[in-house]
Design a protein around this motif. Structure first.
Motif, short mmCIF file in Angstrom:
data_model
loop_
_atom_site.label_atom_id
_atom_site.label_comp_id
_atom_site.label_asym_id
_atom_site.label_seq_id
_atom_site.Cartn_x
_atom_site.Cartn_y
_atom_site.Cartn_z
N VAL A 217 13.85 19.88 46.17
CA VAL A 217 13.58 19.72 44.87
C VAL A 217 14.58 20.25 43.86
O VAL A 217 15.33 21.26 44.10
N LYS A 218 15.15 19.65 42.77
CA LYS A 218 15.77 20.09 41.73
C LYS A 218 14.97 20.04 40.35
O LYS A 218 14.21 19.29 40.01
N PHE A 219 15.38 20.91 39.36
CA PHE A 219 14.77 20.70 37.98
C PHE A 219 13.14 21.26 37.83
O PHE A 219 12.76 21.04 37.04
N LYS A 220 12.83 21.79 39.06
CA LYS A 220 11.32 22.49 38.96
C LYS A 220 11.51 23.56 39.88
O LYS A 220 12.34 23.74 40.83
N ALA A 221 10.29 24.40 39.76
CA ALA A 221 10.24 25.45 40.75
C ALA A 221 11.64 26.49 40.78
O ALA A 221 12.17 26.92 41.78
N VAL A 222 11.81 26.84 39.34
CA VAL A 222 12.92 27.64 39.28
C VAL A 222 12.60 29.04 39.41
O VAL A 222 11.94 29.61 38.93
N GLN A 223 13.61 29.87 39.99
CA GLN A 223 13.59 31.38 40.29
C GLN A 223 15.02 31.90 40.13
O GLN A 223 16.09 31.06 40.26
N PHE A 224 14.97 33.09 39.88
CA PHE A 224 16.17 33.97 39.83
C PHE A 224 16.12 34.90 41.00
O PHE A 224 15.65 35.97 40.67
#
Length: 261
Positions: A217-224
């Protein structure tokens, strides 16, 4: 709504865990419960969790075992065994979650797949500032972002970059989701893999061998991710061999896993 358990793996970094828990409290969609998989942290971590438990919006459960070295696979098995949800979203305690993180993972859930997400990183200078302020609302335009492309959330475009793949490459437990029934089917993490490295890929290889595809997945479920010193790589080669063995021998389960804790 899918009953979802959020699993947070941690070890002796309460400052990072605090930011992680603050970001969980600010989720637009909350999980059914949050379970801390604690690989033997000292009392400071327990005290922090107890402070959060007083006002946490969902059950916050602390699963701990004695510190006998890096035994992340075992504590994750113990935590997931205790989970009530049908769907497991798994992160590490050194990440800050975008406020739509849980919502995105629930939307990505699909039978016959497990989800592998990515992560951006925060520079150490920004981490120090976040400790002081409790800031968790980072995004593409924030200062100190490393791997900035992974910080973009564009849900209306995410479907174009979501791929189903028949391999376990680059799977990391920091941003991983799967059906608990599938986890039980493969007998969870391999408890024999003690020390850092590749336990997530070995689990994923057994998912693949059971015809459960990786959904990247890209562009969703973002974390740092909060940058830190690397753990010892002493066992990495042995763990890498275990991944190869799982693939070459088409292993569908492990003999020392979830059922053995």
């Amino acid at each position: 709504m899918i009953a979802t358990s959020l699993i947070v793996a941690t070890y002796n970094w309460p400052e990072a865990l605090k930011l992680c828990l603050l970001s969980i409290m600010r989720q637009k969609v909350m999980p059914l419960e949050v379970i801390i998989a604690d690989d033997g942290s000292a009392i400071e971590t327990r005290e922090l969790i107890e402070q959060f438990q007083a006002n946490f919006p969902v059950p916050l459960i602390h699963i701990w075992h004695e510190d006998l070295g890096f035994r992340k696979a075992i504590i994750l098995n113990k935590a997931i065994k205790a989970a009530s949800g049908d769907y497991i979203v798994q992160v590490d305690g050194d990440v800050i979650l975008n406020q739509h993180f849980v919502e995105d993972h629930i939307g990505l859930a699909e039978k016959g797949t497990f989800v592998r997400g990515t992560r951006a990183h925060l520079s150490r200078k920004e981490i120090a500032a976040a400790y002081q302020s409790g800031k968790t609302n980072f995004n593409y335009f924030s200062r100190g972002i490393i791997h900035r492309f992974n910080s973009i959330r564009l849900p209306f475009l995410a479907f174009m970059f979501t791929k189903k793949q028949n391999n376990s490459n680059s799977v990391r437990g920091s941003n991983l989701a799967y059906w608990k029934s599938d986890y039980v089917r493969v007998n969870g993490y391999n408890n024999a893999l003690q020390g850092w490295g590749h336990e997530d890929e070995e689990l994923a290889a057994r998912f693949i061998n059971n015809n459960i595809l990786k959904k990247s997945v890209k562009f969703k479920a973002v974390q740092f991710h909060l940058q830190h010193e690397l753990s010892s790589r002493e066992q990495e080669a042995l763990h890498s061999d275990a991944v190869k063995a799982a693939m070459e021998q088409q292993l569908k389960t492990c003999t020392n896993g979830l059922a053995q804790v």
